[in-house]
Design an enzyme around this catalytic site. Structure first.
Site, PDB file in Angstrom:
ATOM      1  N   HIS A   1      -7.506   6.673   2.009  1.00 48.48           N
ATOM      2  CA  HIS A   1      -8.342   7.193   0.913  1.00 48.48           C
ATOM      3  C   HIS A   1      -8.775   8.628   1.200  1.00 48.48           C
ATOM      4  O   HIS A   1      -8.827   9.471   0.299  1.00 48.48           O
ATOM      5  CB  HIS A   1      -9.621   6.362   0.754  1.00 48.48           C
TER       6      HIS A   1
ATOM      7  N   LYS B   1       1.168   4.261  -2.010  1.00 45.98           N
ATOM      8  CA  LYS B   1       1.288   2.899  -1.473  1.00 45.98           C
ATOM      9  C   LYS B   1       1.297   1.896  -2.616  1.00 45.98           C
ATOM     10  O   LYS B   1       2.034   0.929  -2.593  1.00 45.98           O
ATOM     11  CB  LYS B   1       0.139   2.601  -0.514  1.00 45.98           C
TER      12      LYS B   1
ATOM     13  N   SER C   1      -7.163  -1.722   2.778  1.00 41.35           N
ATOM     14  CA  SER C   1      -8.416  -2.443   3.033  1.00 41.35           C
ATOM     15  C   SER C   1      -8.132  -3.907   3.362  1.00 41.35           C
ATOM     16  O   SER C   1      -8.909  -4.561   4.043  1.00 41.35           O
ATOM     17  CB  SER C   1      -9.327  -2.363   1.808  1.00 41.35           C
TER      18      SER C   1
END
Ligand code: PAF
Length: 281
Positions: free
Chosen positions: A37, A151, A188
């Site tokens: 991020h 991604k 995550s």
């Protein structure tokens, strides 16, 4: 950095910048920020003098049996990282702020075709939820530029198509996937993995690379897809798909197509991991 929770306040901040002639770059996220991020934020900073990052775990893009409730929420850590990364505003709306009529009853944005294949086949309604929340965020932030990670390659194409079809005045930028040293794409969801699963997870990138090499060697696409899925299954994954598609639109490749992408979604225990690799022949 300002932390803003309401649309009104965000609009006031952005209007001030606009009045001063400053362009705005936007990075939408679901929080639990990692270096992937932060690379998007760095890219946003190269694109415009003002950067807004949203953190919103969007209920409409999760299926009924998915991980919405347990998705990691790390507000304070996220704010610290964004401050250090040089964001101007962290936009942190509540579900009520984002879905004033309720998440179930909201107006939806559908991007047909591309939303129904690959991940869309296994996560019905997922891309409708993504397109809807991103459209609403674009209307709230009114950015000049928005940065998304490659991604989530299919997501990036869904957003590009929505922007084209609805004439959003937003330039969409795809930023390269950030990987761990052993090749695992940062996500995550990696933190759901038990230690032995985390070790196995490196197979995903290795399998994509093997398929990319096969493509460069001129091997048959269907055989490479089969081998990719089988090799992940043998390692203990349950693949949803292992597919080689045209990079431009995720259609089946035709002879002579040179810009391809190998995409995978596979479950390891209770965790669903996705990754992809672009290949130019
Ligand atoms: O990629 C994500 O984190 C989400 O899908 C996005 C784009 C923030 C929409 O909720």
């Amino acid at each position: 950095m300002l932390t803003i929770r309401t649309i009104d306040e965000l609009r006031r901040a952005v209007a001030g910048w606009r009045a001063a002639g400053e362009a705005v770059a936007f990075v939408p996220t679901m929080g639990n920020l990692h270096s992937g991020h932060l690379a998007l934020v760095a890219r946003a900073r190269e694109e415009a003098p003002r950067v807004v990052v949203s953190v919103f775990v969007n209920p409409t893009q999760f299926g009924p049996n998915e991980d919405f409730a347990r998705y990691p929420r790390t507000e304070a850590e996220d704010a610290e990282k964004l401050e250090a990364a040089g964001a101007d505003v962290l936009f942190l709306p509540s579900v009520e702020e984002m879905y004033p009529g309720g998440a179930e009853a909201t107006t939806f944005v559908e991007v047909p075709g591309i939303s129904d294949i690959l991940c869309g086949e296994f996560r019905p309604g997922h891309f409708r939820g993504v397109a809807t929340v991103v459209a609403r965020l674009f209307n709230i932030v009114q950015p000049d530029v928005a940065v998304f990670g490659e991604k989530d390659y299919q997501q990036l194409l869904v957003i590009r198509r929505m922007v084209r079809d609805l004439a959003f005045p937003v330039r969409v930028i795809g930023a390269p996937t950030v990987r761990e040293d052993d090749g695992l794409a940062k996500s995550s969801r990696n933190q759901y993995l038990a230690p032995e699963e985390r070790e196995l997870a490196t197979r995903i990138h290795a399998t994509l690379q093997a398929a990319a090499e096969g493509l460069r060697a001129g091997r048959d696409i269907a055989a490479l897809e089969r081998e990719g899925a089988e090799s992940l299954e043998r390692a203990g994954f349950r693949p949803d798909y292992f597919a080689i598609r045209r990079a431009e639109d995720l259609d089946e490749p035709a002879p002579g197509d040179r810009e391809l992408v190998v995409l995978v979604a596979a479950r390891l225990g209770g965790t669903r991991l996705i990754d992809n690799l672009r290949v130019t022949l």
